[in-house]
Design an enzyme around this catalytic site. Structure first.
Site, PDB file in Angstrom:
ATOM      1  N   LEU A   1       0.552  -0.929  -0.037  1.00 47.68           N
ATOM      2  CA  LEU A   1       0.017  -0.237  -0.124  1.00 47.68           C
ATOM      3  C   LEU A   1       0.358   1.427  -0.059  1.00 47.68           C
ATOM      4  O   LEU A   1       2.062   0.978   0.203  1.00 47.68           O
ATOM      5  CB  LEU A   1      -1.217   0.069   1.159  1.00 47.68           C
ATOM      6  CG  LEU A   1      -2.180  -1.207   1.403  1.00 47.68           C
ATOM      7  CD1 LEU A   1      -2.818  -1.252   2.883  1.00 47.68           C
ATOM      8  CD2 LEU A   1      -3.288  -0.356   0.027  1.00 47.68           C
TER       9      LEU A   1
ATOM     10  N   SER B   1       3.636   1.980   3.510  1.00 46.40           N
ATOM     11  CA  SER B   1       4.064   1.224   3.205  1.00 46.40           C
ATOM     12  C   SER B   1       5.270   0.985   3.770  1.00 46.40           C
ATOM     13  O   SER B   1       6.044   0.320   4.363  1.00 46.40           O
ATOM     14  CB  SER B   1       3.719  -0.577   2.726  1.00 46.40           C
ATOM     15  OG  SER B   1       3.843  -0.547   2.221  1.00 46.40           O
TER      16      SER B   1
ATOM     17  N   SER C   1       1.580  -1.750  -7.224  1.00 48.99           N
ATOM     18  CA  SER C   1       1.621  -2.860  -8.619  1.00 48.99           C
ATOM     19  C   SER C   1      -0.277  -3.378  -7.485  1.00 48.99           C
ATOM     20  O   SER C   1       0.467  -5.114  -6.964  1.00 48.99           O
ATOM     21  CB  SER C   1       3.271  -3.748  -8.445  1.00 48.99           C
ATOM     22  OG  SER C   1       3.078  -3.626  -7.762  1.00 48.99           O
TER      23      SER C   1
END
Length: 199
Positions: free
Chosen positions: A35, A38, A108
């Site tokens: 995320l 992160s 991604s």
């Protein structure tokens, strides 16, 4: 995508193996996924710096940086995200072919897109690193103020809020970035690379 005929792949005189021998290490892509917030870019750059200090050939492909140039024509809808990752996969493949260790720091969010990129590489060249961090921690960090904008409706299709993030099924490395220091994370990644005889 329309197929273009009358083009042929030109094989280089200097091979990937030749370049790896010259560099003194194997090449691969470290595919950081997770995320926003992160720690992908932070950790990718920290790993890259340690590789640099130890004399390894490496480079970082960062999501925001790539969208300033190569992918500046793409937005954030599903097709654009898919194309964004496809292009990065192709660029990363060129870096691996040049004998380098390339760190790719992109959300991604979709498994299928990451699997498509994985399929571009030889065995053990694609190392998926899942930065597992609770969304609440990522949102509390919010280094770019994106979660706040997404909550206010200013950013549509924001991963984790209005667009899904699909957790990797079998990543090579999982790092709990809310409970692991950068130094510990770097050690974990280097231990993997040495264990696989990449370094």
């Amino acid at each position: 995508m329309e197929k273009i005929n009358n083009i042929t792949w030109h094989q280089s005189t200097v091979t990937k193996k030749d370049r790896q021998l010259l560099n003194g290490h194997k090449s691969c892509v470290l595919w950081f996924t997770g995320l926003s917030g992160s720690g992908k870019s932070t950790l990718a750059n920290a790993v890259d710096y340690q590789l640099y200090k130890q004399g390894f050939r490496s480079y970082v492909l960062d999501g925001d940086n790539i969208r300033h140039g190569l992918n500046k024509d793409l937005r954030f809808g599903n097709y654009d995200r898919k194309e964004n990752i496809r292009r990065i996969g192709e660029v990363a493949k060129l870096f691996v072919d040049s004998g380098q260790i390339v760190s790719s720091a992109f959300i991604s969010p979709f498994r299928k897109d990451r699997d498509v990129v994985r399929s571009m590489f030889d065995d053990q060249e694609f190392i998926e690193i899942f930065l597992n961090c609770p969304i609440q921690v990522c949102e509390d960090r919010d280094p770019k103020g994106l979660y706040k904008k997404a909550r206010q409706g200013e950013i549509p299709d924001f991963t984790g809020i209005t667009s899904p993030y699909e957790i990797p099924d079998h990543p090579e490395i999982i790092i709990e970035t809310n409970a692991t220091t950068i130094e510990e994370s770097i050690h974990q990644i280097f231990a993997y690379l040495k264990g696989k005889k990449i370094l």
